[in-house]
Design a protein around this motif. Structure first.
Motif, PDB file in Angstrom:
ATOM      1  N   ASN A 262       0.845  -1.189   0.000  1.00  0.00           N
ATOM      2  CA  ASN A 262       0.000   0.000   0.000  1.00  0.00           C
ATOM      3  C   ASN A 262       0.883   1.243   0.000  1.00  0.00           C
ATOM      4  OD1 ASN A 262       0.576  -0.918   2.861  1.00  0.00           O
ATOM      5  ND2 ASN A 262      -0.144   1.176   3.237  1.00  0.00           N
ATOM      6  N   ALA A 263       0.349   2.320  -0.555  1.00  0.00           N
ATOM      7  CA  ALA A 263       1.101   3.569  -0.627  1.00  0.00           C
ATOM      8  C   ALA A 263       0.985   4.329   0.686  1.00  0.00           C
ATOM      9  CB  ALA A 263       0.577   4.431  -1.771  1.00  0.00           C
ATOM     10  N   THR A 264       2.049   5.046   1.038  1.00  0.00           N
ATOM     11  CA  THR A 264       2.031   5.851   2.262  1.00  0.00           C
ATOM     12  C   THR A 264       1.980   7.341   1.954  1.00  0.00           C
ATOM     13  OG1 THR A 264       4.456   5.824   2.315  1.00  0.00           O
ATOM     14  CG2 THR A 264       3.303   4.107   3.553  1.00  0.00           C
ATOM     15  N   SER A 265       1.972   7.714   0.664  1.00  0.00           N
ATOM     16  CA  SER A 265       1.890   9.126   0.290  1.00  0.00           C
ATOM     17  C   SER A 265       0.457   9.612   0.429  1.00  0.00           C
ATOM     18  CB  SER A 265       2.382   9.319  -1.144  1.00  0.00           C
ATOM     19  OG  SER A 265       1.509   8.672  -2.052  1.00  0.00           O
ATOM     20  N   ALA A 270      -5.564   8.123  -6.713  1.00  0.00           N
ATOM     21  CA  ALA A 270      -5.301   8.101  -8.147  1.00  0.00           C
ATOM     22  C   ALA A 270      -5.349   6.675  -8.677  1.00  0.00           C
ATOM     23  CB  ALA A 270      -3.944   8.724  -8.435  1.00  0.00           C
ATOM     24  N   PHE A 271      -6.007   6.501  -9.826  1.00  0.00           N
ATOM     25  CA  PHE A 271      -6.107   5.184 -10.456  1.00  0.00           C
ATOM     26  C   PHE A 271      -5.049   5.078 -11.546  1.00  0.00           C
ATOM     27  CE2 PHE A 271      -7.639   2.523 -13.959  1.00  0.00           C
ATOM     28  CZ  PHE A 271      -7.820   1.314 -13.293  1.00  0.00           C
ATOM     29  N   LEU A 272      -4.200   4.077 -11.459  1.00  0.00           N
ATOM     30  CA  LEU A 272      -3.165   3.833 -12.451  1.00  0.00           C
ATOM     31  C   LEU A 272      -3.431   2.487 -13.109  1.00  0.00           C
ATOM     32  CD1 LEU A 272       0.026   4.903 -10.434  1.00  0.00           C
ATOM     33  CD2 LEU A 272      -1.363   6.305 -11.972  1.00  0.00           C
ATOM     34  N   PHE A 293      -0.414  -7.467 -16.550  1.00  0.00           N
ATOM     35  CA  PHE A 293      -0.332  -6.123 -15.972  1.00  0.00           C
ATOM     36  C   PHE A 293      -1.593  -5.843 -15.167  1.00  0.00           C
ATOM     37  CE2 PHE A 293       3.141  -5.469 -18.860  1.00  0.00           C
ATOM     38  CZ  PHE A 293       3.904  -4.453 -18.283  1.00  0.00           C
ATOM     39  N   VAL A 294      -1.408  -5.270 -13.968  1.00  0.00           N
ATOM     40  CA  VAL A 294      -2.544  -4.960 -13.097  1.00  0.00           C
ATOM     41  C   VAL A 294      -2.515  -3.478 -12.744  1.00  0.00           C
ATOM     42  CG1 VAL A 294      -2.650  -7.289 -12.130  1.00  0.00           C
ATOM     43  CG2 VAL A 294      -1.236  -5.551 -11.008  1.00  0.00           C
ATOM     44  N   SER A 295      -3.677  -2.969 -12.339  1.00  0.00           N
ATOM     45  CA  SER A 295      -3.811  -1.558 -11.980  1.00  0.00           C
ATOM     46  C   SER A 295      -3.450  -1.338 -10.516  1.00  0.00           C
ATOM     47  CB  SER A 295      -5.244  -1.094 -12.245  1.00  0.00           C
ATOM     48  OG  SER A 295      -6.159  -1.859 -11.476  1.00  0.00           O
ATOM     49  N   TYR A 296      -3.409  -0.044 -10.131  1.00  0.00           N
ATOM     50  CA  TYR A 296      -3.014   0.304  -8.767  1.00  0.00           C
ATOM     51  C   TYR A 296      -3.769   1.559  -8.332  1.00  0.00           C
ATOM     52  CZ  TYR A 296       0.013   1.001  -4.694  1.00  0.00           C
ATOM     53  OH  TYR A 296       0.484   1.127  -3.415  1.00  0.00           O
ATOM     54  N   THR A 297      -4.263   1.518  -7.085  1.00  0.00           N
ATOM     55  CA  THR A 297      -4.999   2.666  -6.532  1.00  0.00           C
ATOM     56  C   THR A 297      -4.473   3.089  -5.170  1.00  0.00           C
ATOM     57  OG1 THR A 297      -6.645   1.195  -5.509  1.00  0.00           O
ATOM     58  CG2 THR A 297      -7.122   2.000  -7.739  1.00  0.00           C
ATOM     59  N   GLY A 298      -3.297   2.631  -4.829  1.00  0.00           N
ATOM     60  CA  GLY A 298      -2.757   2.940  -3.510  1.00  0.00           C
ATOM     61  C   GLY A 298      -2.896   1.802  -2.525  1.00  0.00           C
ATOM     62  N   LYS A 299      -3.686   0.800  -2.882  1.00  0.00           N
ATOM     63  CA  LYS A 299      -3.844  -0.390  -2.055  1.00  0.00           C
ATOM     64  C   LYS A 299      -2.900  -1.486  -2.556  1.00  0.00           C
ATOM     65  CE  LYS A 299      -8.746   0.609  -1.234  1.00  0.00           C
ATOM     66  NZ  LYS A 299     -10.123   0.088  -1.357  1.00  0.00           N
ATOM     67  N   SER A 336       7.791  -5.419 -14.128  1.00  0.00           N
ATOM     68  CA  SER A 336       7.879  -4.037 -14.603  1.00  0.00           C
ATOM     69  C   SER A 336       6.993  -3.124 -13.766  1.00  0.00           C
ATOM     70  CB  SER A 336       7.448  -3.948 -16.078  1.00  0.00           C
ATOM     71  OG  SER A 336       8.247  -4.771 -16.900  1.00  0.00           O
ATOM     72  N   LEU A 337       7.490  -1.918 -13.491  1.00  0.00           N
ATOM     73  CA  LEU A 337       6.721  -0.902 -12.762  1.00  0.00           C
ATOM     74  C   LEU A 337       6.642   0.349 -13.625  1.00  0.00           C
ATOM     75  CD1 LEU A 337       5.260  -0.178 -10.112  1.00  0.00           C
ATOM     76  CD2 LEU A 337       7.445   0.716  -9.257  1.00  0.00           C
ATOM     77  N   HIS A 338       5.419   0.778 -13.913  1.00  0.00           N
ATOM     78  CA  HIS A 338       5.185   1.924 -14.804  1.00  0.00           C
ATOM     79  C   HIS A 338       5.779   3.206 -14.215  1.00  0.00           C
ATOM     80  CE1 HIS A 338       3.059   4.824 -17.325  1.00  0.00           C
ATOM     81  NE2 HIS A 338       2.757   3.804 -18.135  1.00  0.00           N
ATOM     82  N   PRO A 339       6.311   4.101 -15.074  1.00  0.00           N
ATOM     83  CA  PRO A 339       6.861   5.369 -14.571  1.00  0.00           C
ATOM     84  C   PRO A 339       5.862   6.198 -13.769  1.00  0.00           C
ATOM     85  CG  PRO A 339       7.514   5.017 -16.851  1.00  0.00           C
ATOM     86  CD  PRO A 339       6.514   3.953 -16.529  1.00  0.00           C
ATOM     87  N   ASP A 340       4.560   6.083 -14.086  1.00  0.00           N
ATOM     88  CA  ASP A 340       3.550   6.865 -13.358  1.00  0.00           C
ATOM     89  C   ASP A 340       3.460   6.479 -11.892  1.00  0.00           C
ATOM     90  OD1 ASP A 340       3.021   8.196 -15.661  1.00  0.00           O
ATOM     91  OD2 ASP A 340       1.098   7.213 -16.078  1.00  0.00           O
ATOM     92  N   ALA A 341       4.017   5.322 -11.530  1.00  0.00           N
ATOM     93  CA  ALA A 341       3.987   4.909 -10.125  1.00  0.00           C
ATOM     94  C   ALA A 341       4.825   5.835  -9.245  1.00  0.00           C
ATOM     95  CB  ALA A 341       4.488   3.472  -9.993  1.00  0.00           C
ATOM     96  N   ALA A 342       5.584   6.744  -9.866  1.00  0.00           N
ATOM     97  CA  ALA A 342       6.412   7.680  -9.100  1.00  0.00           C
ATOM     98  C   ALA A 342       5.566   8.582  -8.202  1.00  0.00           C
ATOM     99  CB  ALA A 342       7.252   8.524 -10.049  1.00  0.00           C
ATOM    100  N   GLN A 343       4.300   8.811  -8.561  1.00  0.00           N
ATOM    101  CA  GLN A 343       3.456   9.646  -7.700  1.00  0.00           C
ATOM    102  C   GLN A 343       3.120   8.956  -6.392  1.00  0.00           C
ATOM    103  OE1 GLN A 343      -0.798  10.000  -9.241  1.00  0.00           O
ATOM    104  NE2 GLN A 343       0.253   9.200 -11.066  1.00  0.00           N
TER     105      GLN A 343
END
Length: 473
Positions: A262-265, A270-272, A293-299, A336-343
């Motif tokens: 999970n994200a701590t930011s 945001a939906f990726l 490939f799967v999506s990510y929402t902070g969880k 692989s981790l998408h560049p947008d995951a930087a947020q």
């Protein structure tokens, strides 16, 4: 000549190796400049494919490097016999951050005979990670078999690689790594295709080992970090692809899960889409199905793969993901981790890799010669347990051999020195006893030596190699 110094050097090497910790990879601030590029194989042969078959350079078994531009087609010449299955793979490794279009930017691989007849299906590796540039790979084959009619004769053949893509994608050339492998022919009869219902398609739960071990993913096939069954942890940068390898024997299969925490930011809504990807490749670098490939929402999120068991007869299956599970050896995992995951993960994310090699290893199909890359050895399993790369395993084995050789040589020399000392002492004691206590002369009128003089016995010891130290000491 190896001297006793080698003993101490060997011991020092072993001590140094024991003192070096094996740590998971580390990452810095995410950016395309900081993301590692694909590492080509050391010692690979440079080759320049030709746009014409008449000028095609000869391709020999092994690894080769080239580059390909958008819209370019390259031809390579190979001479094949009438007995051997030949595999040709290509890895395209655009620089991280390069603009690519999903499904539009791709390679096309084919093997053709001198008449232009295709030797089986083409391979079309492409991108499907939301515009992320990452290494893509697949293979084509010239397969010998009673079920085949085309490309069964000995003679000249061609590997043809084409790059397709939109003008809106990056204009730069893509580095290419080409691998040519021959599979040994069978000694006995060809195994049949596994019967229907011989294995379950229901995905089991991932491993839940309490302890996570440190893994070190590589940039590609050549420096992939080894893993075995268990739960592993590593770190991954946004925009990065990390490679791992695991030995899978005949009759075994892979149950895999690559997970983000999970994200701590503060940005947790945001939906990726297509942010975390997992791809599997066989020992000949053939894709085992499409990347997941799967999506990510902070969880927490997980990309999963569950393969068919390794079986020689899988090559007769029409389903690509089953067809690729056709031989034992090192299987490769690309995360692989998408560049947008930087947020969410500006300094990189912890990656959990759950690896489960399921099933009992079985005997192989009976190759007529050494199985080579299409086998699993005890050394492979040990390397996987230690989490070593192929280079580390080779270096470790060499250093251990040198160290043990040094220790062995030192022991032999020390034993030789001890034996010489013992003989010399016994000779001196025998001479003193024959002279007798308190006598001025021994038998034959010999007198003890005065200071600065030598007795006959000491002269004998210095002149006779049997009593001296080993030659070259």
């Amino acid at each position: 000549m190896v001297t006793g110094r080698t003993t101490y050097r060997g011991i020092a090497v072993l001590a140094a190796l024991a003192a070096v910790p094996i740590l998971p990879g580390t990452v810095g601030v995410a950016s395309a400049e900081n993301v590692p590029h694909y590492r080509m194989a050391e010692g690979a042969t440079k080759i320049a494919g030709s746009p014409k078959s008449t000028d095609a350079p000869p391709l020999r078994p092994g690894l080769h490097t080239d580059a390909i531009k958008r819209g370019e087609q390259k031809w390579y010449a190979v001479n094949l016999d009438a007995r051997t299955n030949a595999y040709f793979s290509a890895v395209a490794a655009p620089t991280p951050g390069t603009k690519v279009e999903d499904y539009g930017d791709k390679l096309t691989l084919s093997v053709q005979d001198s008449n232009g007849t295709a030797c089986g299906s083409e391979a079309r590796p492409s991108f499907n990670g939301g515009g992320m540039a990452y290494p893509i790979a697949d293979y084509v084959t010239r397969r010998i078999g009673a079920d085949r009619t085309e490309c069964q004769k000995a003679g000249p053949y061609y590997l043809v690689i084409t790059r397709e893509g939109s003008e809106t994608s990056g204009p730069d050339s893509w580095p290419l790594e080409i691998n040519y492998l021959n599979e040994p022919r069978l000694e006995g009869s060809t195994p049949a295709k596994p019967g229907q219902g011989t294995w379950s398609t229901a995905t089991p739960a991932p491993r839940t080992d309490a302890t996570k071990r440190g893994a070190r993913g590589g940039t590609g096939f050549n420096d992939a970090g080894s893993v075995a069954s268990g739960v592993w942890k590593d770190r991954i940068r946004p925009g990065e692809t990390r490679f791992y390898r695991v030995p899978v024997d005949w009759g075994q299969r892979l149950n895999l899960s690559a997970e983000l925490p999970n994200a701590t930011s503060s940005r947790t809504s945001a939906f990726l889409a297509r942010v975390l990807g997992l791809a599997v490749y066989n020992p000949a670098r053939g894709a085992v199905g499409d990347p997941s490939f799967v999506s990510y929402t902070g969880k927490p999120a997980a990309a999963k793969e569950f393969t068919a068991p390794v079986d020689y007869g899988n090559r007769f299956e029409s389903t690509g993901s089953v067809n690729a599970m056709r031989f034992a050896g090192w299987y490769y995992l690309a995360v692989s981790l998408h560049p947008d995951a930087a947020q969410y993960f500006p300094k990189g994310a912890e990656l959990t890799l759950r690896v489960d090699v399921r099933g009992t290893a079985k005997a192989g199909p009976g190759y007529a010669g050494p199985a080579g890359a299409f086998s699993v050895t005890p050394e492979d399993r040990e390397t996987a347990q230690k989490g070593q790369t192929a280079q580390e395993a080779a270096k470790s084995g060499t250093l251990m051999t040198v160290a043990y050789a040094g220790i062995g040589t030192g022991v032999v020399l020390l034993l030789g020195l001890g034996a010489w000392t013992l003989v010399a002492r016994r000779s001196a004691a025998g001479a003193a006893a024959s002279a007798g206590p308190g006598t001025a002369a021994g038998p034959g009128g010999r007198r003890p030596s005065l200071p600065g003089q030598s007795t006959d016995s000491t002269q004998q010891a210095s002149q006779n190699p049997r009593f001296g130290p080993p030659q070259g000491w």
